[in-house]
Scaffold this motif. Structure first.
Motif, short mmCIF file in Angstrom:
data_model
loop_
_atom_site.label_atom_id
_atom_site.label_comp_id
_atom_site.label_asym_id
_atom_site.label_seq_id
_atom_site.Cartn_x
_atom_site.Cartn_y
_atom_site.Cartn_z
N VAL A 7 33.12 37.58 37.25
CA VAL A 7 32.53 38.09 35.98
C VAL A 7 31.14 38.63 35.86
O VAL A 7 31.13 39.60 35.14
CB VAL A 7 32.35 36.67 35.12
CG1 VAL A 7 32.05 37.11 33.57
CG2 VAL A 7 33.69 35.99 35.04
N LEU A 10 31.51 42.62 35.39
CA LEU A 10 31.70 42.99 33.87
C LEU A 10 30.76 42.64 32.90
O LEU A 10 30.25 43.37 32.10
CB LEU A 10 33.01 42.06 33.39
CG LEU A 10 33.33 42.18 32.07
CD1 LEU A 10 33.87 43.63 31.80
CD2 LEU A 10 34.77 41.35 31.53
N ARG A 13 28.36 45.59 33.34
CA ARG A 13 28.68 46.70 32.61
C ARG A 13 28.63 46.39 31.44
O ARG A 13 28.01 47.70 30.34
CB ARG A 13 30.34 46.92 33.14
CG ARG A 13 30.63 48.28 32.57
CD ARG A 13 32.16 48.34 33.16
NE ARG A 13 31.95 49.26 34.02
CZ ARG A 13 33.12 49.70 34.99
NH1 ARG A 13 34.17 49.33 34.60
NH2 ARG A 13 32.73 50.32 36.05
N LEU A 14 29.01 45.48 30.50
CA LEU A 14 28.91 45.24 29.26
C LEU A 14 27.39 45.38 28.65
O LEU A 14 27.06 45.78 27.65
CB LEU A 14 29.49 44.08 28.62
CG LEU A 14 30.95 44.08 28.73
CD1 LEU A 14 31.69 42.66 28.64
CD2 LEU A 14 31.72 45.21 27.92
N THR A 56 35.84 49.41 28.73
CA THR A 56 35.55 48.86 30.29
C THR A 56 36.40 47.94 30.73
O THR A 56 36.19 47.61 32.02
CB THR A 56 33.99 48.33 29.97
OG1 THR A 56 34.07 47.02 29.33
CG2 THR A 56 33.12 49.11 29.48
N LEU A 57 37.15 47.23 29.83
CA LEU A 57 38.15 46.09 30.23
C LEU A 57 39.32 46.43 31.16
O LEU A 57 39.43 45.60 32.10
CB LEU A 57 38.52 45.42 29.03
CG LEU A 57 37.41 44.82 28.07
CD1 LEU A 57 38.10 44.05 26.88
CD2 LEU A 57 36.80 43.56 29.23
N PHE A 60 38.43 45.96 34.76
CA PHE A 60 37.98 44.79 35.19
C PHE A 60 39.55 43.99 35.62
O PHE A 60 39.69 43.21 36.34
CB PHE A 60 37.25 43.98 34.15
CG PHE A 60 37.03 42.69 34.42
CD1 PHE A 60 36.21 42.11 35.42
CD2 PHE A 60 37.78 41.70 33.49
CE1 PHE A 60 35.92 40.94 35.54
CE2 PHE A 60 37.60 40.36 33.56
CZ PHE A 60 36.68 39.77 34.79
#
Length: 103
Positions: A7, A10, A13-14, A56-57, A60
């Motif tokens: 995680v 991610l 990035r978020l 962005t998902l 991931f």
């Protein structure tokens, strides 16, 4: 989302998305369960920022070997995606975005 080590990328990035607020919460397993569940909560001020976050998902999700659950909520509407080895996560997220009313 599970598997804490997966995680982190991610979350970073978020967190880099301007105007987005990301919080991270870890919880232990329930009775009779093993493992740790880690949840990311993303708060965005507009549909434009949400669109950037949604983009962005797919990378991931593709990188995950185990299943992943993503819940997107806007106001009183919520859509949850659960899957493992999704062939086209971008298409799934586009459908989810439409269900939330972001045509």
């Amino acid at each position: 989302m599970s598997e804490q080590a997966d995680v982190g990328p991610l979350f970073r990035r978020l967190s880099a998305i301007p105007e987005a607020t990301v919080s991270r919460r870890r919880s232990g397993p329930g009775e009779g369960e093993l493992g740790v569940v880690e949840t990311l909560q993303l708060l965005v001020p507009s549909a434009a920022v949400l669109t950037v976050a949604i983009r962005t998902l797919p990378a991931f999700i593709r990188s995950r070997r185990s299943s992943v659950t993503v819940t997107l909520t806007q106001g009183d509407r919520s859509v949850t995606i659960t899957g493992a080895n999704l062939d086209d996560p971008q298409m799934v997220l586009e459908i989810t975005d439409r269900l939330l009313g972001h045509d």
